[in-house]
Design a protein around this motif. Structure first.
Motif, mmCIF file in Angstrom:
data_model
loop_
_atom_site.group_PDB
_atom_site.id
_atom_site.type_symbol
_atom_site.label_atom_id
_atom_site.label_comp_id
_atom_site.label_asym_id
_atom_site.label_seq_id
_atom_site.Cartn_x
_atom_site.Cartn_y
_atom_site.Cartn_z
ATOM 1 N N PHE A 266 1.186 -0.750 -0.168
ATOM 2 C CA PHE A 266 -0.161 0.042 -0.026
ATOM 3 C C PHE A 266 1.320 1.536 0.036
ATOM 4 N N THR A 267 0.396 2.171 -0.469
ATOM 5 C CA THR A 267 1.138 3.637 -0.237
ATOM 6 C C THR A 267 0.623 4.412 0.661
ATOM 7 N N ASN A 268 2.123 5.343 0.650
ATOM 8 C CA ASN A 268 2.150 6.367 1.889
ATOM 9 C C ASN A 268 0.667 7.107 2.073
ATOM 10 N N ASP A 269 0.194 7.383 1.023
ATOM 11 C CA ASP A 269 -1.377 8.065 0.821
ATOM 12 C C ASP A 269 -2.012 7.294 1.408
ATOM 13 N N THR A 270 -2.550 5.899 1.037
ATOM 14 C CA THR A 270 -3.446 5.267 1.407
ATOM 15 C C THR A 270 -2.649 4.435 2.534
ATOM 16 N N VAL A 271 -2.448 4.667 3.479
ATOM 17 C CA VAL A 271 -2.009 4.708 4.572
ATOM 18 C C VAL A 271 -2.409 5.877 5.917
ATOM 19 N N GLY A 272 -2.038 6.686 4.749
ATOM 20 C CA GLY A 272 -2.290 7.995 5.201
ATOM 21 C C GLY A 272 -1.138 8.062 6.918
ATOM 22 N N VAL A 273 -0.497 8.829 6.270
ATOM 23 C CA VAL A 273 1.820 9.155 6.850
ATOM 24 C C VAL A 273 1.979 10.505 6.512
ATOM 25 N N ARG A 274 1.716 10.777 5.495
ATOM 26 C CA ARG A 274 1.974 12.889 5.882
ATOM 27 C C ARG A 274 2.152 13.478 6.517
ATOM 28 N N ASN A 275 0.681 13.724 8.062
ATOM 29 C CA ASN A 275 1.113 13.702 8.816
ATOM 30 C C ASN A 275 1.405 13.195 9.611
ATOM 31 N N LYS A 276 2.565 11.734 10.049
ATOM 32 C CA LYS A 276 2.349 11.420 11.072
ATOM 33 C C LYS A 276 4.495 11.760 10.573
ATOM 34 N N LYS A 277 4.628 12.550 12.258
ATOM 35 C CA LYS A 277 6.299 12.835 12.302
ATOM 36 C C LYS A 277 6.712 11.692 12.801
ATOM 37 N N SER A 278 6.121 10.744 12.800
ATOM 38 C CA SER A 278 7.179 8.925 13.832
ATOM 39 C C SER A 278 7.168 8.581 11.826
ATOM 40 N N PHE A 279 6.699 9.169 11.188
ATOM 41 C CA PHE A 279 7.177 8.455 10.067
ATOM 42 C C PHE A 279 7.830 9.731 9.256
ATOM 43 N N MET A 280 7.208 10.821 8.747
ATOM 44 C CA MET A 280 7.983 11.187 8.215
ATOM 45 C C MET A 280 9.340 11.819 8.373
#
Length: 314
Positions: A266-280
């Motif tokens: 699954f893509t980053n956008d599908t999972v929804g991590v653009r607003n997650k500092k723990s990922f970004m």
């Protein structure tokens, strides 16, 4: 020749081998633990419950876990009283203890889980996620082991409506949340050993919420709940969950996972991590150029709540 059968309203398609049939529960579970972790308003309740299925078996939901008895993975980003790094450059690997998994070669794992993980190496449980539900966190684990390296990860998409895989979100307490795991394993020289992608194996063992059981299709080892995706829950008492028994040796190197489906990506956008500092904050390790780790899960990111993942490195 394919054969079809209808059991408890679910469709089972069997070809050369008999598919393992799920057992069903109906309605919410009974809470047995108020919460494994609590960091105030930042965290959702990480409660645990139990529920009896129609065949009389008692199931722990969302999953049996070792949170209270196993060392926690070290932090990259943990807003529940842990470290909050702004980038991988702030990490000093020398401060991360090396766990003995029965070998001599050193490895480092970088992990972003949604929501909870337990990491096994060559059949040994070496670390669990320090944050069970939210806020979203990320971790680093160092260990020593010998190749071939069997990586086995239990993934749990935690829930607030125990036994039905739902959380309070987007204006309803009946929102079916999603899961996902991205991980990057490196050797002592920082070279990539494994990344999460579709070469991993993934099998689901708990699927919910299910409004109409005939949406679930079992085809040998494939447990397909894709037709259940868009169903809306309005009455928890009339909503079902499907459960499969987890083999006690599922994490062992000699466990036969050949029949398990390949992990879905699954893509980053599908999972929804653009607003997650723990990922970004750690794109240089999760989205490494030439070694871009993908989010993996079973085929249904939303309804499959307990997913076991395996990968062998030679």
């Amino acid at each position: 020749m394919k054969k079809y059968s209808l059991i408890f309203g679910a469709v089972f398609l069997t070809t050369s081998a008999m598919a393992e049939q799920p057992t069903f529960t109906m309605g919410p579970a009974t809470q047995t633990h108020a919460g494994l972790i609590d960091c105030g308003g930042k965290s959702r309740p990480s409660a645990v419950g139990e529920i009896k299925s129609e065949d009389g078996k008692v199931w722990i939901v969302p999953a049996e876990n070792n949170y209270e008895t196993t060392p926690k993975a070290e932090d990259l980003f943990n807003q529940c009283g842990g470290k909050v790094l702004k980038s991988l450059a702030e990490l000093d690997l020398n401060d991360v203890p090396v766990i003995n998994a029965g070998g001599t070669e050193e490895f480092t794992a970088y992990i972003f889980p949604d929501n909870y993980f337990e990491l096994y190496i060559n059949g040994i449980l070496i670390a669990v996620d320090p944050v069970v539900f939210t806020p979203f966190n990320s971790n680093v684990v160092r260990f020593k082991a010998d190749r071939p390296l069997t990586i086995a990860i239990k993934m749990v998409d935690w829930e607030e409506t125990l036994g039905l895989g739902m959380e309070d979100n987007r204006g309803t307490k009946f929102h079916a949340g999603d899961g996902g795991l991205v991980a990057h394993f490196q050797d002592a020289k920082g070279q990539t050993v494994a990344i999460t992608d579709n070469s991993w194996k993934a099998q689901t063992f708990y699927t919910s919420p299910i409004v109409n059981r005939d949406c679930l299709v079992i085809n040998n080892s494939v447990r397909d709940s894709s037709a259940c995706n868009k169903q809306k829950v309005t009455d928890a008492d009339k909503t079902s969950a499907a459960h499969w028994t987890v083999a006690g040796d599922w994490m062992k190197p000699d466990f036969d996972d050949s029949a398990w489906p390949a992990a879905a990506t699954f893509t980053n956008d599908t999972v929804g991590v653009r607003n997650k500092k723990s990922f970004m904050n750690f794109l240089d390790v999760f989205d490494t150029k030439g070694a871009d780790a993908e989010f993996i899960w079973s085929s249904n990111l939303v309804l499959d709540n307990l997913v076991l993942l395996r990968k062998t490195i030679k």
